[in-house]
Design a protein around this motif. Structure first.
Motif, PDB file in Angstrom:
ATOM      1  N   THR A   6      -6.804  11.931  -5.520  1.00  0.00           N
ATOM      2  CA  THR A   6      -6.377  12.538  -4.256  1.00  0.00           C
ATOM      3  C   THR A   6      -5.132  11.864  -3.681  1.00  0.00           C
ATOM      4  O   THR A   6      -4.565  12.343  -2.701  1.00  0.00           O
ATOM      5  N   LEU A   7      -4.700  10.773  -4.292  1.00  0.00           N
ATOM      6  CA  LEU A   7      -3.558  10.025  -3.769  1.00  0.00           C
ATOM      7  C   LEU A   7      -2.215  10.625  -4.193  1.00  0.00           C
ATOM      8  O   LEU A   7      -1.173  10.239  -3.669  1.00  0.00           O
ATOM      9  N   GLY A   8      -2.255  11.550  -5.157  1.00  0.00           N
ATOM     10  CA  GLY A   8      -1.027  12.187  -5.597  1.00  0.00           C
ATOM     11  C   GLY A   8      -0.098  11.291  -6.389  1.00  0.00           C
ATOM     12  O   GLY A   8       1.128  11.399  -6.290  1.00  0.00           O
ATOM     13  N   THR A  44     -10.945   4.343   3.202  1.00  0.00           N
ATOM     14  CA  THR A  44      -9.714   4.769   3.861  1.00  0.00           C
ATOM     15  C   THR A  44      -8.643   4.952   2.795  1.00  0.00           C
ATOM     16  O   THR A  44      -8.804   4.487   1.658  1.00  0.00           O
ATOM     17  N   ARG A  45      -7.560   5.607   3.152  1.00  0.00           N
ATOM     18  CA  ARG A  45      -6.479   5.839   2.199  1.00  0.00           C
ATOM     19  C   ARG A  45      -5.860   4.515   1.740  1.00  0.00           C
ATOM     20  O   ARG A  45      -5.587   4.307   0.561  1.00  0.00           O
ATOM     21  N   GLU A  46      -5.690   3.584   2.688  1.00  0.00           N
ATOM     22  CA  GLU A  46      -5.131   2.279   2.343  1.00  0.00           C
ATOM     23  C   GLU A  46      -6.058   1.526   1.383  1.00  0.00           C
ATOM     24  O   GLU A  46      -5.599   0.897   0.421  1.00  0.00           O
ATOM     25  N   ILE A 101       3.440   4.568  -1.236  1.00  0.00           N
ATOM     26  CA  ILE A 101       2.933   3.746  -0.141  1.00  0.00           C
ATOM     27  C   ILE A 101       3.990   3.472   0.925  1.00  0.00           C
ATOM     28  O   ILE A 101       3.673   2.939   1.986  1.00  0.00           O
ATOM     29  N   GLN A 102       5.218   3.850   0.651  1.00  0.00           N
ATOM     30  CA  GLN A 102       6.256   3.687   1.674  1.00  0.00           C
ATOM     31  C   GLN A 102       5.981   4.567   2.895  1.00  0.00           C
ATOM     32  O   GLN A 102       6.520   4.325   3.972  1.00  0.00           O
ATOM     33  N   SER A 103       5.160   5.592   2.701  1.00  0.00           N
ATOM     34  CA  SER A 103       4.823   6.484   3.822  1.00  0.00           C
ATOM     35  C   SER A 103       3.568   6.023   4.567  1.00  0.00           C
ATOM     36  O   SER A 103       3.157   6.645   5.541  1.00  0.00           O
ATOM     37  N   LEU A 104       2.968   4.925   4.119  1.00  0.00           N
ATOM     38  CA  LEU A 104       1.757   4.416   4.759  1.00  0.00           C
ATOM     39  C   LEU A 104       2.093   3.384   5.824  1.00  0.00           C
ATOM     40  O   LEU A 104       3.212   2.867   5.888  1.00  0.00           O
ATOM     41  N   SER A 105       1.115   3.078   6.626  1.00  0.00           N
ATOM     42  CA  SER A 105       1.260   2.036   7.637  1.00  0.00           C
ATOM     43  C   SER A 105       1.288   0.674   6.952  1.00  0.00           C
ATOM     44  O   SER A 105       0.331   0.296   6.258  1.00  0.00           O
ATOM     45  N   VAL A 107      12.567  -3.927   6.491  1.00  0.00           N
ATOM     46  CA  VAL A 107      13.289  -2.701   6.758  1.00  0.00           C
ATOM     47  C   VAL A 107      12.903  -2.139   8.131  1.00  0.00           C
ATOM     48  O   VAL A 107      13.746  -1.736   8.931  1.00  0.00           O
ATOM     49  N   SER A 108      11.599  -2.155   8.411  1.00  0.00           N
ATOM     50  CA  SER A 108      11.095  -1.628   9.695  1.00  0.00           C
ATOM     51  C   SER A 108      11.642  -2.442  10.865  1.00  0.00           C
ATOM     52  O   SER A 108      12.016  -1.899  11.895  1.00  0.00           O
ATOM     53  N   ASN A 109      11.701  -3.764  10.677  1.00  0.00           N
ATOM     54  CA  ASN A 109      12.198  -4.629  11.740  1.00  0.00           C
ATOM     55  C   ASN A 109      13.685  -4.378  12.004  1.00  0.00           C
ATOM     56  O   ASN A 109      14.153  -4.386  13.135  1.00  0.00           O
TER      57      ASN A 109
END
Length: 206
Positions: A93-95, A136-138, A166-170, A200-202
């Motif tokens: 289901t994770l694609g 959970t997905r993670e 996983i770049q689209s995950l939290s 990158v987020s920071n």
């Protein structure tokens, strides 16, 4: 069978509930001849033997008898309610390109280790210190990496797709799942990626 024996057997049956899973010790509290009574009940189809010392009183529907509830089954088998049942089929289901179907389920718990056939189904019991109450997905990503060597698919392709997905995950949730449930190898595989994503987020937020 004489009348007295029939009455004692009927008394035992009166305590059984449809859909219930019972250990021999459970049945022994209602019978002084528990082994003989179990033998009769199994032979007559009233009870189904799931594994050594574990029995099921089938629930009936218009479609026939239903298998035992998985949570009830595991709780009775382990004599514990701390466990998590997961099917490797959930990885599909994770694609990330996994398509293999697996017949056995993993049971993370604190008591039993090894493969067991229970009610004609195979369960692989794994003793773990930590596992979530629900999937959970993670957690699925972490668990997939923990079990990567046991999967039939191409490992390198799976890793490439995981890194892109996983770049689209939290980052926070994935880091927490990795620290709590990841093996040493999984922590190494995800560590650098999580650090780079965090950087990158920071940069974006500053």
């Amino acid at each position: 069978m004489d009348r007295e024996k029939v009455m004692k057997l009927d008394e035992l049956k009166s305590h059984l509930k449809r859909g219930g899973v019972y250990r021999r010790a459970d049945l022994a509290q209602w019978s002084k001849s528990v082994d003989g009574h179990i033998k009769i009940l199994v032979k007559s189809g009233v009870l189904q033997k799931l594994s050594q010392g574990l029995y099921y009183y089938p629930k009936k529907t218009v479609f026939g008898q239903t298998p035992p509830n998985e949570k009830i089954l595991m709780k009775q088998f382990l004599k514990d309610d701390r466990f998590l049942v997961i099917s490797p089929n959930l990885y599909n289901t994770l694609g990330i390109g996994t398509t293999q179907l697996y017949n056995k389920k993993l049971v993370y718990n604190h008591k039993r280790q090894g493969d067991f056939i229970i009610g004609k189904r195979t369960f692989s019991f794994c003793i773990k210190s930590h596992f979530p109450k629900k999937v959970t997905r993670e957690f699925l990503y972490v668990d997939l990496l923990n079990n990567l060597e046991n999967l039939a698919e191409d490992k390198e392709q799976i890793l490439e797709k995981i890194y892109s997905k996983i770049q689209s995950l939290s980052v926070k949730k994935l880091r927490q799942a990795t620290q709590l449930y990841g093996s040493v190898r999984t922590k190494k595989l995800l560590g650098k990626l999580l650090s780079s994503q965090s950087n990158v987020s920071n940069t974006i937020s500053s």
